[in-house]
Write an enzyme that holds these catalytic residues in place. Sequence first.
Site, PDB file in Angstrom:
ATOM      1  N   LYS A  57     121.927  51.622  36.178  1.00 19.24           N
ATOM      2  CA  LYS A  57     122.392  52.612  37.161  1.00 19.24           C
ATOM      3  C   LYS A  57     122.115  54.051  36.715  1.00 19.24           C
ATOM      4  O   LYS A  57     121.691  54.883  37.488  1.00 19.24           O
ATOM      5  CB  LYS A  57     123.908  52.441  37.336  1.00 19.24           C
ATOM      6  CG  LYS A  57     124.376  52.390  38.772  1.00 19.24           C
ATOM      7  CD  LYS A  57     125.850  52.026  38.885  1.00 19.24           C
ATOM      8  CE  LYS A  57     126.756  52.931  38.082  1.00 19.24           C
ATOM      9  NZ  LYS A  57     128.190  52.575  38.191  1.00 19.24           N
ATOM     10  N   LYS A  58     122.400  54.325  35.416  1.00 22.92           N
ATOM     11  CA  LYS A  58     122.359  55.722  34.958  1.00 22.92           C
ATOM     12  C   LYS A  58     121.267  55.998  33.926  1.00 22.92           C
ATOM     13  O   LYS A  58     121.105  57.138  33.494  1.00 22.92           O
ATOM     14  CB  LYS A  58     123.709  56.096  34.307  1.00 22.92           C
ATOM     15  CG  LYS A  58     124.898  56.066  35.268  1.00 22.92           C
ATOM     16  CD  LYS A  58     126.157  56.558  34.577  1.00 22.92           C
ATOM     17  CE  LYS A  58     127.387  56.417  35.446  1.00 22.92           C
ATOM     18  NZ  LYS A  58     128.637  56.684  34.734  1.00 22.92           N
TER      19      LYS A  58
HETATM   20  N1  CTP Z   1     138.265  58.878  38.285  1.00 25.73           N
HETATM   21  C1  CTP Z   1     139.308  59.697  38.759  1.00 25.73           C
HETATM   22  N2  CTP Z   1     139.436  60.977  38.297  1.00 25.73           N
HETATM   23  C2  CTP Z   1     138.555  61.467  37.394  1.00 25.73           C
HETATM   24  C3  CTP Z   1     137.513  60.651  36.883  1.00 25.73           C
HETATM   25  C4  CTP Z   1     137.395  59.351  37.354  1.00 25.73           C
HETATM   26  O1  CTP Z   1     140.101  59.275  39.604  1.00 25.73           O
HETATM   27  N3  CTP Z   1     138.709  62.723  36.980  1.00 25.73           N
HETATM   28  C5  CTP Z   1     138.118  57.530  38.805  1.00 25.73           C
HETATM   29  C6  CTP Z   1     136.804  57.315  39.541  1.00 25.73           C
HETATM   30  O2  CTP Z   1     136.899  57.846  40.856  1.00 25.73           O
HETATM   31  C7  CTP Z   1     136.688  55.813  39.506  1.00 25.73           C
HETATM   32  C8  CTP Z   1     137.321  55.455  38.136  1.00 25.73           C
HETATM   33  O3  CTP Z   1     138.091  56.608  37.738  1.00 25.73           O
HETATM   34  O4  CTP Z   1     137.439  55.229  40.564  1.00 25.73           O
HETATM   35  C9  CTP Z   1     136.284  55.132  37.076  1.00 25.73           C
HETATM   36  O5  CTP Z   1     135.390  56.220  37.036  1.00 25.73           O
HETATM   37  P1  CTP Z   1     134.224  56.380  35.966  1.00 25.73           P
HETATM   38  O6  CTP Z   1     132.928  56.565  36.679  1.00 25.73           O
HETATM   39  O7  CTP Z   1     134.290  55.307  34.958  1.00 25.73           O
HETATM   40  O8  CTP Z   1     134.649  57.776  35.245  1.00 25.73           O
HETATM   41  P2  CTP Z   1     133.994  59.216  35.280  1.00 25.73           P
HETATM   42  O9  CTP Z   1     134.806  60.092  34.381  1.00 25.73           O
HETATM   43  O10 CTP Z   1     133.826  59.679  36.713  1.00 25.73           O
HETATM   44  O11 CTP Z   1     132.581  58.955  34.604  1.00 25.73           O
HETATM   45  P3  CTP Z   1     131.186  59.746  34.720  1.00 25.73           P
HETATM   46  O12 CTP Z   1     131.431  61.176  34.351  1.00 25.73           O
HETATM   47  O13 CTP Z   1     130.277  59.038  33.741  1.00 25.73           O
HETATM   48  O14 CTP Z   1     130.713  59.585  36.162  1.00 25.73           O
END
Ligand code: CTP
Length: 131
Positions: free
Chosen positions: A43-44
């Site tokens: 994905k990333k």
């Molecule tokens: N999530 C959240 N609040 C944040 C970060 C994440 O509510 N500040 C939620 C996302 O919306 C998702 C879940 O946590 O439902 C898992 O998100 P994930 O993608 O693992 O975390 P991220 O911090 O968003 O990671 P990245 O920066 O790699 O996208």
Amino acid sequence: MRVITFGTFDVFHVGHLRILERAREYGDFLVAGVSTDSMNYSKKGRYPVYDQNERLQIIQALRCVDKVFFEESMELKRHYIESHLADILVMGDDWAGKFDEFSDICRVVYLPRTPSVSTTAIIEKIRIPKS
Ligand code: CTP
């Protein structure tokens, strides 16, 4: 009511904790799908900092989480929702609209993300600049 949610949950932070706690409040049983390292790579284009077993163990240890499993592929979402007998799918609103197709088999809820924190931002913050 059984609730399901999905995520990578890499470099565990308070935004992850808050989405899981809020998801659990929608029912009395929370199942969390933790995406595999290979799913993240496809994905990333990079592997998570914490490997999938570490990420799974952290999520499993939380009081608000009742069950965990590995999410091997985005394409299997419908299968996971059905096989875990989920009544409600909860995701952060960065996914708003993306899972509406599953509203024929469960209620789909998007919750506001916790502001100002993400795995990506944490990695950026602690990365030591190369001289
Ligand atoms: N999530 C959240 N609040 C944040 C970060 C994440 O509510 N500040 C939620 C996302 O919306 C998702 C879940 O946590 O439902 C898992 O998100 P994930 O993608 O693992 O975390 P991220 O911090 O968003 O990671 P990245 O920066 O790699 O996208």
